[in-house]
Design a protein around this motif. Structure first.
Motif, mmCIF file in Angstrom:
data_model
loop_
_atom_site.group_PDB
_atom_site.id
_atom_site.type_symbol
_atom_site.label_atom_id
_atom_site.label_comp_id
_atom_site.label_asym_id
_atom_site.label_seq_id
_atom_site.Cartn_x
_atom_site.Cartn_y
_atom_site.Cartn_z
ATOM 1 N N TRP A 49 0.844 -1.210 0.000
ATOM 2 C CA TRP A 49 0.000 0.000 0.000
ATOM 3 C C TRP A 49 0.871 1.248 0.000
ATOM 4 C CZ3 TRP A 49 -5.094 1.319 -0.439
ATOM 5 C CH2 TRP A 49 -5.390 2.665 -0.194
ATOM 6 N N SER A 50 0.654 2.088 -0.972
ATOM 7 C CA SER A 50 1.316 3.391 -1.014
ATOM 8 C C SER A 50 0.498 4.331 -1.887
ATOM 9 C CB SER A 50 2.735 3.271 -1.575
ATOM 10 O OG SER A 50 3.326 4.556 -1.696
ATOM 11 N N THR A 51 0.428 5.577 -1.472
ATOM 12 C CA THR A 51 -0.178 6.603 -2.326
ATOM 13 C C THR A 51 0.899 7.457 -2.986
ATOM 14 O OG1 THR A 51 -0.356 8.098 -0.423
ATOM 15 C CG2 THR A 51 -2.288 6.732 -0.946
ATOM 16 N N GLN A 52 2.166 7.126 -2.695
ATOM 17 C CA GLN A 52 3.287 7.892 -3.235
ATOM 18 C C GLN A 52 3.936 7.218 -4.434
ATOM 19 O OE1 GLN A 52 3.718 10.928 -1.779
ATOM 20 N NE2 GLN A 52 1.956 10.253 -0.540
ATOM 21 N N ASP A 58 -2.929 -0.946 -6.307
ATOM 22 C CA ASP A 58 -3.371 -0.383 -7.583
ATOM 23 C C ASP A 58 -3.801 -1.460 -8.580
ATOM 24 O OD1 ASP A 58 -2.848 2.382 -6.930
ATOM 25 O OD2 ASP A 58 -0.727 1.874 -7.041
ATOM 26 N N ALA A 59 -3.587 -2.736 -8.218
ATOM 27 C CA ALA A 59 -3.983 -3.832 -9.098
ATOM 28 C C ALA A 59 -5.165 -4.610 -8.544
ATOM 29 C CB ALA A 59 -2.805 -4.779 -9.316
ATOM 30 N N VAL A 60 -5.710 -4.192 -7.387
ATOM 31 C CA VAL A 60 -6.791 -4.932 -6.731
ATOM 32 C C VAL A 60 -8.078 -4.122 -6.806
ATOM 33 C CG1 VAL A 60 -7.568 -5.994 -4.582
ATOM 34 C CG2 VAL A 60 -5.140 -6.021 -5.176
ATOM 35 N N PHE A 122 -11.633 0.799 -7.738
ATOM 36 C CA PHE A 122 -10.287 0.888 -7.188
ATOM 37 C C PHE A 122 -10.318 1.769 -5.949
ATOM 38 C CE2 PHE A 122 -9.520 -0.133 -11.596
ATOM 39 C CZ PHE A 122 -8.354 -0.874 -11.629
ATOM 40 N N VAL A 123 -9.662 1.344 -4.875
ATOM 41 C CA VAL A 123 -9.507 2.189 -3.691
ATOM 42 C C VAL A 123 -8.175 2.925 -3.824
ATOM 43 C CG1 VAL A 123 -9.262 2.245 -1.180
ATOM 44 C CG2 VAL A 123 -10.871 0.663 -2.242
ATOM 45 N N THR A 124 -8.230 4.252 -3.862
ATOM 46 C CA THR A 124 -7.021 5.042 -4.086
ATOM 47 C C THR A 124 -6.481 5.680 -2.812
ATOM 48 O OG1 THR A 124 -8.334 6.995 -4.666
ATOM 49 C CG2 THR A 124 -7.679 5.516 -6.467
ATOM 50 N N ASP A 125 -7.306 5.759 -1.770
ATOM 51 C CA ASP A 125 -6.818 6.351 -0.521
ATOM 52 C C ASP A 125 -7.671 5.855 0.646
ATOM 53 O OD1 ASP A 125 -5.210 7.827 1.135
ATOM 54 O OD2 ASP A 125 -6.025 9.788 0.583
ATOM 55 N N ILE A 126 -7.047 5.753 1.815
ATOM 56 C CA ILE A 126 -7.731 5.372 3.051
ATOM 57 C C ILE A 126 -7.265 6.313 4.158
ATOM 58 C CG2 ILE A 126 -8.120 3.556 4.762
ATOM 59 C CD1 ILE A 126 -7.383 1.495 2.645
ATOM 60 N N LYS A 127 -8.220 6.866 4.900
ATOM 61 C CA LYS A 127 -7.876 7.776 5.988
ATOM 62 C C LYS A 127 -8.670 7.427 7.241
ATOM 63 C CE LYS A 127 -6.693 11.727 3.031
ATOM 64 N NZ LYS A 127 -7.074 13.091 2.589
ATOM 65 N N VAL A 184 -12.743 6.068 -3.671
ATOM 66 C CA VAL A 184 -12.979 5.015 -4.665
ATOM 67 C C VAL A 184 -13.108 5.615 -6.057
ATOM 68 C CG1 VAL A 184 -14.617 3.219 -5.396
ATOM 69 C CG2 VAL A 184 -14.141 3.560 -2.960
ATOM 70 N N GLU A 185 -12.488 4.950 -7.031
ATOM 71 C CA GLU A 185 -12.665 5.312 -8.443
ATOM 72 C C GLU A 185 -13.374 4.161 -9.140
ATOM 73 O OE1 GLU A 185 -8.994 6.499 -10.258
ATOM 74 O OE2 GLU A 185 -8.842 8.316 -9.018
ATOM 75 N N THR A 186 -14.486 4.476 -9.820
ATOM 76 C CA THR A 186 -15.356 3.452 -10.404
ATOM 77 C C THR A 186 -15.267 3.449 -11.923
ATOM 78 O OG1 THR A 186 -16.898 3.630 -8.550
ATOM 79 C CG2 THR A 186 -17.739 2.646 -10.577
#
Length: 712
Positions: A49-52, A58-60, A122-127, A184-186
């Motif tokens: 997991w990384s957003t950087q 990014d594949a799940v 796709f989940v792009t961020d979690i806070k 989430v990006e759909t």
């Protein structure tokens, strides 16, 4: 008493032998990296997991809001289970062109099949946004608290700047003690690329479902499409294959016992922190009721499906869905009993009380609430399952809601059209004559198993099955709801627009329908006699569960806690292992193609085998996919803690390469949703070697292999 204590102590010693005493479904931003590396992981948490930077996350994807999938090529190729893609495969199937039976393999991008309504997320961020959601809620009553939380969630969502294809999902964790936001990006243009025939993808069908050894090639292949800017877009012939930030390399190395693995996906729902009284009620009350309802429905459907191909195709997906949890609940109940889950939980509760005596009061309250709720919970289990599995009653229930809205002046052209569209989709795979038999039998079950105080007046007339069969067939034959009779000059099958052309007439006809009247009596009696008490007590239980879990986490300082699954992205990990589920039974961790041939029954609904696969086996034309023993490895088990929703999840090795595709759990360990026991809890995965073997040797779809990065 001494004997019981010794047995429980020995159980805990056996469990302690395994490093994964509690399993775990970890939020990917908070994974247990230290333990993962101690078990053999070679990559770092930031590789997962990384957003950087590009990472495995990014594949799940969440596949169509129910399963998991993963991207396996730089051109958006997506791998998931055959059973996850089953409804899409079915939708493209006809008696003349039966893709379920024959399989499907596109020859190129132009041959890929569109699937309206299908999405991947796709989940792009979690806070962690606990402070934002709970920061100003101290001292509020339960009703005030829930309202304030909803307001805070709404305010948080509005504060986020999003693209039109993005959304924010806010989910409670630890029974509402924490809150997390998922960006989430759909993507909405998803096309079917390939699927083996169900004699491979569903080999063993319902007999082998939830059990090991397993020989199911449970995979299908789709592709994600994007617009020319690589952004999500509605279907268009101008869309192009999606270019991901990361895709999974595929390993064809031999898998060995004790190899480290981890599974990345969207587990649906678990309840790992329930008190012992709750587990007891599941074992004795609710699971047996649900099993009984589905057992009747499945046997009735199966008889017709085996005799008629059109019915088999029409009901294939629905039957599999009903059977899935029917068998799961059976295994779960057996597993909870076998692992002494209630006694194990009681011992843990006593250890908590020794650390915090106030927990004794919480547990006493749980006992009071669950015992008070028991009769209402049992009625809820029978009522909800019967409405779900008697499709004629399901339809009547939909009409009930629609008519209420219509008579209250709350319908408009859009809502009417939406209702017609839902009905059209339902009737496409509905057989009123067949379901009349299901409904007749389930009404008899409800009449005989429900306490008199929860039954509508006069419902005793439904106690006799044979009498019900005659009554329901007559009702169904003359019913607009069943689609076998007309109103406004048309039936639901012939012209649904004409059926709805005169709404007052349709409403009048439906309200006079005895099927509708029976549903109305059942529903209104349930709502007035059971639902209110059931929900009031459930609210008390939920509030107490939040308090209890906070107490548990404060008292047990040595335990690392993970939140229950709730369809959000999670990581679970373990080791490749066989098992010893019962006396004198020992399961190897791996199955091979040999086992398919051992189970092969020519022409059988569940165990037939395609001729080409037989030829490949006889000729030993295995190519590079055989293992060191010269066999084709097929499936394997490990101690990863999975549940529904993890279907299609990637199983990865210590280096983050794809080695398998999660598709099931071992029957003896399905109680892991409530009580993970490392002695019995095993997830089942189809090996990448078998997947590639089928794509290459069986399907001849080498053009798909050319897209992939295969690690040899």
């Amino acid at each position: 008493m001494l004997k019981k204590t010794i047995i429980i102590a020995s159980l805990f010693q056996a469990v302690a032998f395994f490093s994964q005493q509690y399993g775990g479904m970890w939020i990917p931003t908070e994974i247990n990296e230290k333990e993962m590396k101690s078990l053999g992981m070679k990559i770092n948490a930031t590789d997962i997991w990384s957003t950087q930077k590009p990472s495995i996350k990014d594949a799940v994807v969440q596949f169509n809001r129910g399963c998991t999938g993963e991207i396996i090529s730089p051109k958006g190729l997506l791998l998931t289970n055959h059973h996850c893609g089953y409804s899409a495969i079915q939708s493209h199937s006809t008696v003349e062109n039966d893709l379920l039976s024959n399989g499907f393999w596109a020859k190129d991008n132009k041959g890929e099949l569109t699937n309206p309504g299908m999405v991947v997320d796709f989940v792009t961020d979690i806070k962690d946004i606990t402070k934002e959601i709970l920061g100003n809620t101290t001292g509020l009553t339960d009703k005030e608290l829930n309202k304030k939380i909803e307001e805070n969630i709404d305010q948080y969502r509005k504060s986020q700047k999003l693209e039109e294809y993005q959304s924010i999902l806010v989910r409670p964790m630890f029974a509402g003690n924490k809150y997390y936001a998922f960006t989430v990006e759909t993507f909405k243009d998803i096309r079917l690329v390939g699927a083996p025939p169900q004699s491979i993808g569903k080999f063993g069908s319902d007999t082998d479902n939830w059990v090991w050894p397993r020989h199911t090639g449970d995979f299908s292949i789709f592709r994600v499409y994007a617009n020319k800017n690589n952004k999500p877009a509605d279907y268009s012939p101008d869309n192009v294959p999606f270019t991901p930030k990361h895709y999974l390399p595929i390993s064809v190395k031999d898998i060995k016992e004790n190899d480290f693995t981890f599974v990345f996906g969207f587990p649906g729902r678990t309840n790992e922190y329930l008190p012992s009284i709750a587990i007891e009620k599941i074992i004795t009350d609710t699971n047996p009721a649900r099993i009984e309802v589905r057992d009747i429905a499945l046997k009735t459907l199966d008889e017709k499906m085996r005799a008629d191909d059109a019915t088999r195709i029409k009901y294939a997906s629905k039957y599999a869905s009903v059977a899935n949890y029917w068998k799961k609940w059976i295994g779960e109940t057996k597993g909870l009993k076998k692992s002494n889950a209630v006694a194990k939980k009681q011992q843990y509760e006593n250890s908590l009380i020794s650390k915090n005596p106030e927990i004794k009061n919480s547990l006493s309250e749980f006992n009071t609430f669950y015992n008070q709720q028991a009769p209402y919970a049992l009625n809820n289990a029978y009522y909800t399952e019967i409405l779900r599995n008697a499709e004629t009653l399901t339809l009547a229930n939909q009409f009930y809601s629609f008519i209420q809205a219509y008579e209250a002046g709350k319908t408009d052209e859009k809502s009417v059209n939406n209702f017609k569209n839902r009905l059209s989709a339902f009737y496409k795979d509905y057989d009123g004559e067949l379901d009349a038999k299901v409904t007749a039998k389930l009404l008899a079950l409800y009449a005989n198993k429900t306490q008199p105080e929860f039954l509508p007046k006069g419902f005793e007339q439904f106690k006799d099955i044979n009498q019900n069969l005659q009554i329901l067939e007559n009702w169904s034959r003359n019913s607009v709801i069943s689609g076998r009779n007309s109103v406004n000059g048309a039936t639901m099958y012939s012209d649904i627009n004409k059926v709805f052309s005169n709404l007052p007439e349709l409403v009048k006809t439906v309200k006079a329908d005895p099927i509708f009247q029976t549903l109305t009596q059942m529903k209104e009696t349930y709502l007035s006699k059971a639902d209110g008490e059931f929900m009031t007590l459930q609210d008390k239980i939920d509030a107490l569960q939040k308090k209890y879990l906070a107490q548990m986490m404060a008292a047990d300082k040595d335990r690392k806690f993970f939140p229950d699954a709730n369809s959000t992205l999670r990581v679970t990990y373990g080791k490749v292992k066989g098992s010893n589920p019962a006396d004198a039974i020992s399961y190897h961790y791996e199955t091979t193609l040999d086992g398919v041939m051992e189970k092969y029954v020519p022409g059988d609904y569940e165990f037939d085998v395609p001729q080409k696969l037989i030829e490949l086996y006889n000729s030993k034309d295995y190519g590079t996919y055989k293992n060191a023993a010269g066999k084709i490895p097929l499936a394997f088990t490990a101690t990863n803690h999975t549940t529904g929703g993890n279907s299609g999840s990637p199983a990865l090795d210590a280096n983050g390469n794809l080695v398998g595709l999660n598709f099931d759990r071992q029957w003896e360990g399905t109680m892991s949703d409530i009580n993970y026991d490392p002695r019995f809890s095993r997830n089942i995965m189809v090996q990448t070697k078998y997947i590639l073997f089928i794509i290459d040797k069986f399907a001849g779809a080498k053009w798909l292999l050319d897209e992939m990065k295969i690690v040899k």
